[in-house]
Design an enzyme around this catalytic site. Sequence first.
Site, mmCIF file in Angstrom:
data_model
loop_
_atom_site.group_PDB
_atom_site.id
_atom_site.type_symbol
_atom_site.label_atom_id
_atom_site.label_comp_id
_atom_site.label_asym_id
_atom_site.label_seq_id
_atom_site.Cartn_x
_atom_site.Cartn_y
_atom_site.Cartn_z
ATOM 1 N N GLY A 174 104.421 115.493 -52.557
ATOM 2 C CA GLY A 174 105.139 114.394 -53.205
ATOM 3 C C GLY A 174 106.577 114.789 -53.466
ATOM 4 O O GLY A 174 107.140 115.669 -52.815
ATOM 5 N N GLY A 175 107.156 114.153 -54.478
ATOM 6 C CA GLY A 175 108.549 114.430 -54.828
ATOM 7 C C GLY A 175 108.791 115.881 -55.196
ATOM 8 O O GLY A 175 109.936 116.359 -55.171
ATOM 9 N N GLY A 409 133.388 121.916 -25.635
ATOM 10 C CA GLY A 409 133.497 121.750 -27.090
ATOM 11 C C GLY A 409 132.826 122.888 -27.833
ATOM 12 O O GLY A 409 133.244 123.265 -28.932
ATOM 13 N N ALA A 410 131.804 123.454 -27.208
ATOM 14 C CA ALA A 410 131.081 124.535 -27.877
ATOM 15 C C ALA A 410 131.979 125.759 -28.072
ATOM 16 O O ALA A 410 131.815 126.511 -29.028
ATOM 17 C CB ALA A 410 129.835 124.892 -27.080
HETATM 18 C C1 HXC Z 1 96.818 116.688 -63.500
HETATM 19 C C2 HXC Z 1 95.801 117.959 -61.899
HETATM 20 C C3 HXC Z 1 96.632 117.421 -60.912
HETATM 21 C C4 HXC Z 1 97.624 116.478 -61.311
HETATM 22 C C5 HXC Z 1 95.340 118.843 -59.988
HETATM 23 N N1 HXC Z 1 95.019 118.822 -61.280
HETATM 24 N N2 HXC Z 1 96.328 117.986 -59.733
HETATM 25 N N3 HXC Z 1 95.880 117.591 -63.189
HETATM 26 N N4 HXC Z 1 97.678 116.152 -62.619
HETATM 27 N N5 HXC Z 1 98.504 115.970 -60.446
HETATM 28 C C6 HXC Z 1 93.991 119.614 -61.960
HETATM 29 C C7 HXC Z 1 92.585 119.256 -61.547
HETATM 30 O O1 HXC Z 1 92.110 118.195 -62.321
HETATM 31 C C8 HXC Z 1 91.887 120.558 -61.831
HETATM 32 O O2 HXC Z 1 91.651 120.653 -63.215
HETATM 33 C C9 HXC Z 1 92.901 121.611 -61.493
HETATM 34 O O3 HXC Z 1 94.164 120.965 -61.534
HETATM 35 C C10 HXC Z 1 92.729 122.181 -60.119
HETATM 36 O O4 HXC Z 1 92.628 121.128 -59.204
HETATM 37 P P1 HXC Z 1 91.423 121.021 -58.146
HETATM 38 O O5 HXC Z 1 91.457 119.653 -57.600
HETATM 39 O O6 HXC Z 1 90.165 121.487 -58.766
HETATM 40 O O7 HXC Z 1 91.886 122.103 -57.081
HETATM 41 P P2 HXC Z 1 91.804 122.027 -55.512
HETATM 42 O O8 HXC Z 1 90.456 121.591 -55.072
HETATM 43 O O9 HXC Z 1 92.303 123.348 -55.025
HETATM 44 O O10 HXC Z 1 92.845 120.896 -55.084
HETATM 45 C C11 HXC Z 1 94.197 121.022 -55.396
HETATM 46 C C12 HXC Z 1 94.943 119.720 -55.069
HETATM 47 C C13 HXC Z 1 94.272 118.518 -55.753
HETATM 48 C C14 HXC Z 1 94.965 119.523 -53.550
HETATM 49 C C15 HXC Z 1 96.400 119.934 -55.530
HETATM 50 O O11 HXC Z 1 94.037 118.842 -57.109
HETATM 51 C C16 HXC Z 1 95.082 117.283 -55.678
HETATM 52 O O12 HXC Z 1 95.121 116.617 -54.628
HETATM 53 N N6 HXC Z 1 95.765 116.967 -56.772
HETATM 54 C C17 HXC Z 1 96.594 115.788 -56.838
HETATM 55 C C18 HXC Z 1 97.859 116.045 -56.130
HETATM 56 C C19 HXC Z 1 98.799 114.893 -56.267
HETATM 57 O O13 HXC Z 1 98.579 113.843 -55.685
HETATM 58 N N7 HXC Z 1 99.791 115.087 -57.115
HETATM 59 C C20 HXC Z 1 100.772 114.111 -57.325
HETATM 60 C C21 HXC Z 1 101.776 114.298 -56.191
HETATM 61 S S1 HXC Z 1 103.077 113.195 -56.390
HETATM 62 P P3 HXC Z 1 90.388 121.398 -63.828
HETATM 63 O O14 HXC Z 1 90.516 121.223 -65.292
HETATM 64 O O15 HXC Z 1 89.182 120.759 -63.237
HETATM 65 O O16 HXC Z 1 90.509 122.818 -63.388
HETATM 66 C C22 HXC Z 1 104.058 114.025 -57.393
HETATM 67 C C23 HXC Z 1 105.238 113.240 -57.768
HETATM 68 C C24 HXC Z 1 106.366 114.106 -58.100
HETATM 69 O O17 HXC Z 1 103.853 115.105 -57.758
HETATM 70 C C25 HXC Z 1 107.550 113.212 -58.243
HETATM 71 C C26 HXC Z 1 108.786 113.937 -58.432
HETATM 72 C C27 HXC Z 1 109.943 113.025 -58.477
#
Ligand code: HXC
Length: 514
Positions: A174-175, A409-410
Site C-alpha cells: 500500500g502507501g 548525443g550520448a
Molecule cells: C492491524 C494487523 C494489520 C493491519 C496485520 N495485522 N496487518 N493489525 N492492522 N494492517 C496483525 C494481524 O491481525 C496479526 O495480529 C499480526 O498483525 C500478524 O499478522 P498475520 O496476518 O497473522 O501475519 P501473516 O500471516 O504473516 O500475514 C501478514 C500480512 C497480513 C500479509 C501483512 O497480515 C495482511 O495482509 N495484513 C493486511 C495488510 C494490509 O492490507 N495493510 C494495509 C495496507 S494499505 P495477531 O494479534 O493475530 O498476531 C496501507 C495504507 C498505507 O498500509 C497508506 C499510507 C498513505
Amino acid sequence: MKKNNTEEKYRLLEEKNRLAEEGGGKERVEKQHETGKKTARERITDLLDPGTFVEVDKLVTHRCSDFSMDRKKIPGDGVVAGYGKIEGRLVFLYAQDFTVFGGTLSRANADKIVKIQDMALKMGAPVIGLNDSGGARIQEGVQSLGGYADIFYRNVMCSGVVPQISAILGPCAGGAVYSPALTDFIIMTEKTSYMFVTGPEVIKAVTHETVTKEELGGAATHHGRSGVAHFTSESDEHAMMLIRELISFLPSNNMDDPPEKSVTDDIHRQEEKLDTLIPGDPNKPYDIKELIHAVVDNQHFLEVQPQYARNIVIGFGRLNGKTVGITANQPAHLAGVLDIDASVKAARFVRFCDSFHIPLVTFVDVPGFLPGTIQEFGGVIKHGAKLLYAFSEATVPKITLITRKAYGGAYCVMASKHIGGDVNLAYPTAEIAVMGSEGAVRILFKNITRESELKKSKDEYETNFYNPYKAAELGYIDEIIRPRETRFRLIQALEMTANKNKTNPPRKHGNIPL
Ligand code: HXC
C-alpha cells in the site's frame, strides 16, 4: 509499590524494559524465526557496532481504544527506534517489529519514527529504516494515514541532507511503500520481502490478472525488472552487512565529506592487462567492470542495481582512499547503449553523488541512444534528458574517460567537457563521432549504391573520426592516456579537483524533466 522504596522503582523499570524487549512474545518470535526472518532487535544487533545502540521511546504505547485496543498494549508499540554506530559513526534507525501488531503503523508508532527522522536531520546523520510491517494499523484509521504522511514529509526534507537507507525485510504494501521509495537506497531480502502498491487480490479483482506476491513485488522483481530496489540480500544478516558496507562509502550529511579509508593499494599501480582490454574490433563487447575493478582501491567496487538496466553500471569505489561514484556504459550488455532505464538509473545515482560531495568518475563507451518505437513512445527524450540534466547540474569533481565509442548525443550526455567535465581523458582506442560509420555513410552518400564505393567512404569516415585526436585538437579531451596508467591518472585528476569550488546560478530549484 511502596513509597520511597528505591529497589521497587528499579524493579518496575526492569519489568517495563523486559516487556518492551519481549515484543509480541515467545510464540510470535518463534513464528518470525520460522519464516526465515529475524526480530527487530536481532536485526539492530547485527547492524550496529556492538554495544552502541541507544533506544529511544522504548516505553511508548498506542492511545487507541477502538476494537478493545486499550486492553492490548505492548511497550514500544511495534517499532524499535534509536541511534548507534556503524564503524564508529553515528546513525539513526528504526526497525518495525512484526511480532507486535504485525509491525503496523499506529499514531504513536509513527511519532517514534518521526522523532528519529527529526533527530537525524538535526544531528546530521544517516537514517536507516528496517521495514517489516502489515501497513496502516487498521484500528487507528486516518491517524495512521496521517502518521505515514508525516514520515513521507520528513523523508523529503531529509533528501539530499542526510543519506536515507531502507531495508525491506518483510511485507511493505500500500502507501507504505512510499517512504522507502523516497529514500536513497532500498535493499530487499530474497524470498521474505515484498513491496507493492496494490496486492494480488486487488489486482485480480480489478484487472483479472493472476500474479503471486513474489512475482508482483519480490526482491527479484524489484531488483531486475522495476528498478525499485538497489540491492538484494540472501538473508536478514546479509542485508545488515550491505547497509554497513554502503554506509562506509557515504558522508554523514551534505556538509560532510565522505569518510577516507587508509590506502593499502599502490596509487601508481599499473595494470598492463588494460592495454588489451578494448578489442580491436569496435563491434566486439568487453566487460567494463574489468576496468572498474582494475583501477579502484583493492578492487573493491560496490555495484548499485547490478541486475537492472545492465547496459549501464553504477556504484561506489575508492581511489586513493576517497569515495567516488562510478558511472560506466557497459559494452557487454546491449553494446552499452543508453535507453530509458539506463538513463533514469544513472541520473538518480549522479544526483545522489552530487548531493553528498561524492566525485563522479565516468567511463564512456556508448554507441548512442537506443532506437525504436518502444523507446520513443516511452519518452526516451525526457528520460535521456534526465541524465543530461544530472551530469550538467552536478558541481562535484567530474572526471571522464572515453575508452571507445562516444557517439552522438550520448557523447554530450556522458559528462563531456561541454557540460562541465573537469578532466576529460580518452584512450587511443576512443572513437568520438556523430554516429557509427555505417549510418553516417548511408546518410552522406545515399545515392551511392556500389558496395566498393560505400566501403571506401566508410573507411575514410573511420580513419577521420574513429579516433580521439579531432576532439583532442579542439581541447574537448584534455589528454590521451595509455590504459595501463588509468588508476594513477584518475587519482591525479581527483587530487587536482579536490578543492573544486563551483556553484550553479541561485534559484529555488531547477526543473529536471520528470
Ligand atoms: C492491524 C494487523 C494489520 C493491519 C496485520 N495485522 N496487518 N493489525 N492492522 N494492517 C496483525 C494481524 O491481525 C496479526 O495480529 C499480526 O498483525 C500478524 O499478522 P498475520 O496476518 O497473522 O501475519 P501473516 O500471516 O504473516 O500475514 C501478514 C500480512 C497480513 C500479509 C501483512 O497480515 C495482511 O495482509 N495484513 C493486511 C495488510 C494490509 O492490507 N495493510 C494495509 C495496507 S494499505 P495477531 O494479534 O493475530 O498476531 C496501507 C495504507 C498505507 O498500509 C497508506 C499510507 C498513505
